[in-house]
Write a protein that holds these residues in place. Structure first.
Motif, mmCIF file in Angstrom:
data_model
loop_
_atom_site.group_PDB
_atom_site.id
_atom_site.type_symbol
_atom_site.label_atom_id
_atom_site.label_comp_id
_atom_site.label_asym_id
_atom_site.label_seq_id
_atom_site.Cartn_x
_atom_site.Cartn_y
_atom_site.Cartn_z
ATOM 1 N N ARG A 9 -3.139 -0.140 -3.632
ATOM 2 C CA ARG A 9 -2.217 -1.249 -3.913
ATOM 3 C C ARG A 9 -2.701 -1.980 -5.146
ATOM 4 O O ARG A 9 -3.866 -1.899 -5.534
ATOM 5 C CB ARG A 9 -2.063 -2.196 -2.730
ATOM 6 N N PRO A 43 0.813 -1.216 0.000
ATOM 7 C CA PRO A 43 0.000 0.000 0.000
ATOM 8 C C PRO A 43 0.852 1.275 0.000
ATOM 9 O O PRO A 43 1.850 1.361 0.717
ATOM 10 C CB PRO A 43 -0.807 -0.104 1.298
ATOM 11 N N CYS A 71 -6.177 8.526 0.144
ATOM 12 C CA CYS A 71 -6.423 7.089 0.245
ATOM 13 C C CYS A 71 -5.144 6.285 0.018
ATOM 14 O O CYS A 71 -4.181 6.777 -0.552
ATOM 15 C CB CYS A 71 -7.502 6.654 -0.743
ATOM 16 N N TRP A 72 -5.159 5.066 0.483
ATOM 17 C CA TRP A 72 -4.074 4.108 0.250
ATOM 18 C C TRP A 72 -4.434 3.267 -0.961
ATOM 19 O O TRP A 72 -5.605 2.925 -1.154
ATOM 20 C CB TRP A 72 -3.891 3.209 1.462
ATOM 21 N N ILE A 83 -4.869 -4.029 2.740
ATOM 22 C CA ILE A 83 -5.908 -3.843 1.720
ATOM 23 C C ILE A 83 -6.174 -5.171 1.033
ATOM 24 O O ILE A 83 -5.284 -5.737 0.404
ATOM 25 C CB ILE A 83 -5.484 -2.794 0.670
ATOM 26 N N ASN A 123 -13.905 -1.817 -3.114
ATOM 27 C CA ASN A 123 -12.983 -0.798 -3.625
ATOM 28 C C ASN A 123 -11.921 -1.359 -4.555
ATOM 29 O O ASN A 123 -10.772 -0.912 -4.552
ATOM 30 C CB ASN A 123 -12.319 -0.040 -2.474
ATOM 31 N N THR A 124 -12.283 -2.328 -5.372
ATOM 32 C CA THR A 124 -11.362 -2.936 -6.335
ATOM 33 C C THR A 124 -11.866 -2.658 -7.744
ATOM 34 O O THR A 124 -13.048 -2.774 -8.018
ATOM 35 C CB THR A 124 -11.263 -4.457 -6.103
ATOM 36 N N LEU A 180 -7.423 -7.455 -1.828
ATOM 37 C CA LEU A 180 -7.554 -7.281 -3.263
ATOM 38 C C LEU A 180 -7.857 -8.639 -3.867
ATOM 39 O O LEU A 180 -6.975 -9.484 -3.998
ATOM 40 C CB LEU A 180 -6.263 -6.700 -3.852
ATOM 41 N N ALA A 234 -6.806 -1.790 -5.786
ATOM 42 C CA ALA A 234 -7.769 -1.565 -4.711
ATOM 43 C C ALA A 234 -7.308 -0.367 -3.898
ATOM 44 O O ALA A 234 -6.134 -0.010 -3.904
ATOM 45 C CB ALA A 234 -7.873 -2.803 -3.824
ATOM 46 N N TRP A 235 -8.256 0.261 -3.206
ATOM 47 C CA TRP A 235 -7.917 1.395 -2.351
ATOM 48 C C TRP A 235 -8.650 1.291 -1.034
ATOM 49 O O TRP A 235 -9.651 0.593 -0.906
ATOM 50 C CB TRP A 235 -8.211 2.725 -3.040
ATOM 51 N N ALA A 236 -8.098 1.993 -0.031
ATOM 52 C CA ALA A 236 -8.681 2.037 1.304
ATOM 53 C C ALA A 236 -8.686 3.482 1.782
ATOM 54 O O ALA A 236 -7.890 4.305 1.327
ATOM 55 C CB ALA A 236 -7.878 1.167 2.267
#
Length: 108
Positions: A93, A20, A90-91, A58, A72-73, A60, A47-49
């Motif tokens: 990955r 991330p 946001c984070w 996170i 969130n993917t 994925l 994906a994000w968080a």
């Protein structure tokens, strides 16, 4: 939120891979959108968080028949560039190393 202009970068481009990362702005503003470029020769997922102080784990998971993706993917086709509105700070990955370039900014 309405956007009435072309994408304007507000910080450096960061490389997103399996760990991330965040794409912070450098001008004291908050990013309202992110320009994301897929770098690999195969389709990839990102994906994000929500923003947090600590680096989050996170999930994925790509969708399969009858099983939805993790929250969130989103998938990207090979070589595409998209501008998405994601939570500021946001984070992010990816499902592969060095899969995306992400630039924080404003506009579409």
């Amino acid at each position: 939120m309405a956007y009435d202009g072309a994408f304007t970068p507000k910080g450096p481009t960061v490389l997103v891979g399996v760990n991330p990362v965040q794409a912070p702005t450098t001008d004291g503003t908050t990013a309202t959108s992110y320009r994301i470029r897929a770098l690999l020769a195969t389709s990839q997922y990102m994906a994000w968080a929500a923003p947090t102080v600590a680096v989050p784990a996170i999930a994925l998971v790509a969708p399969t028949a009858g099983v939805p993706s993790s929250p969130n993917t989103i998938g990207f086709l090979t070589g595409t560039t998209e501008t998405l509105v994601l939570p500021a700070g946001c984070w992010m990955r990816a499902d592969a190393p060095a899969a995306f370039e992400v630039t924080p900014g404003e506009g579409v």
